[in-house]
Design an enzyme around this catalytic site. Structure first.
Site, mmCIF file in Angstrom:
data_model
loop_
_atom_site.group_PDB
_atom_site.id
_atom_site.type_symbol
_atom_site.label_atom_id
_atom_site.label_comp_id
_atom_site.label_asym_id
_atom_site.label_seq_id
_atom_site.Cartn_x
_atom_site.Cartn_y
_atom_site.Cartn_z
ATOM 1 N N ASP A 29 0.855 -1.195 0.000
ATOM 2 C CA ASP A 29 0.000 0.000 0.000
ATOM 3 C C ASP A 29 0.893 1.247 0.000
ATOM 4 O OD1 ASP A 29 -3.203 0.569 0.972
ATOM 5 O OD2 ASP A 29 -1.778 2.227 1.113
ATOM 6 N N ILE A 30 0.507 2.226 -0.819
ATOM 7 C CA ILE A 30 1.317 3.443 -0.973
ATOM 8 C C ILE A 30 1.272 4.330 0.273
ATOM 9 C CG2 ILE A 30 -0.436 5.005 -1.943
ATOM 10 C CD1 ILE A 30 1.606 5.635 -4.189
ATOM 11 N N ASN A 86 -12.952 -3.043 2.524
ATOM 12 C CA ASN A 86 -13.874 -1.923 2.672
ATOM 13 C C ASN A 86 -14.851 -1.973 1.497
ATOM 14 O OD1 ASN A 86 -12.743 -0.759 5.023
ATOM 15 N ND2 ASN A 86 -11.095 0.132 3.802
ATOM 16 N N GLY A 92 -15.648 3.624 3.818
ATOM 17 C CA GLY A 92 -14.540 4.451 3.344
ATOM 18 C C GLY A 92 -13.807 3.896 2.141
ATOM 19 N N GLN A 93 -14.493 3.065 1.329
ATOM 20 C CA GLN A 93 -13.833 2.537 0.122
ATOM 21 C C GLN A 93 -13.484 3.682 -0.822
ATOM 22 O OE1 GLN A 93 -16.126 -0.352 -2.134
ATOM 23 N NE2 GLN A 93 -14.433 -0.723 -3.565
ATOM 24 N N HIS A 99 -10.200 -5.079 -3.215
ATOM 25 C CA HIS A 99 -8.846 -5.297 -2.700
ATOM 26 C C HIS A 99 -8.953 -5.715 -1.248
ATOM 27 C CE1 HIS A 99 -9.964 -1.029 -2.429
ATOM 28 N NE2 HIS A 99 -9.356 -1.025 -1.246
ATOM 29 N N LEU A 100 -8.131 -6.682 -0.900
ATOM 30 C CA LEU A 100 -8.061 -7.160 0.482
ATOM 31 C C LEU A 100 -6.840 -6.523 1.129
ATOM 32 C CD1 LEU A 100 -8.958 -9.077 2.759
ATOM 33 C CD2 LEU A 100 -7.674 -10.899 1.621
ATOM 34 N N HIS A 101 -7.071 -5.792 2.229
ATOM 35 C CA HIS A 101 -5.955 -5.215 2.984
ATOM 36 C C HIS A 101 -5.402 -6.282 3.923
ATOM 37 C CE1 HIS A 101 -6.881 -0.777 2.351
ATOM 38 N NE2 HIS A 101 -8.078 -1.271 2.087
#
Ligand code: AMP
Ligand code: ZN
Length: 113
Positions: A29-30, A86, A92-93, A99-101
């Protein structure tokens, strides 16, 4: 298609990829929210978890299995880690490609904010 994660999957924009196969890419993640923060995505564009279909069951399962394998590689299994999807406005998407965090390396609060 103007989707940042499709572009990452196609290598049209750079990312720090940690895993890839025919169906999935995982990258850092950036804007990491924990010492380990990796996003696991399908190469196929699906905008919302709320839109997955029966035909996507194995793909979504593979996202989770991939997250578990990366968690092992990163040494997160003993102390624990968190997986998050999300979906939509209240969650808050921000990027409308599922995508899975995978978050780890610190303790997380519950309930989430
Ligand atoms: P979400 O709020 O669940 O939609 O999360 C989107 C995530 O994508 C956020 O954690 C962002 O930091 C991350 N993100 C956005 N653009 C990029 C990018 N180009 N490379 C890596 N991660 C990104
Ligand atoms: Zn996409």
């Amino acid at each position: 298609m103007d989707c940042i994660f499709c572009k990452i999957a196609a290598k049209e924009i750079p990312s720090k990829i940690v895993f890839e196969n025919e169906r999935i890419v995982a990258f850092e993640d950036i804007n990491p929210q924990a010492p380990v923060h990796i996003l696991i995505i399908p190469k196929k564009h699906i905008p919302y978890i709320a839109e997955i279909k029966e035909e996507n069951i194995s793909l979504v399962g593979e996202l989770i299995f991939t997250a578990k394998k990366i968690a092992e590689e990163k040494g997160l299994t003993k102390d624990g880690f968190r997986l998050v999807f999300n979906n939509g406005k209240n969650a808050g998407q921000e990027v409308f490609h599922i995508h899975l965090h995978l978050l780890g390396g610190r303790k997380f609060g519950w309930p989430p904010g």
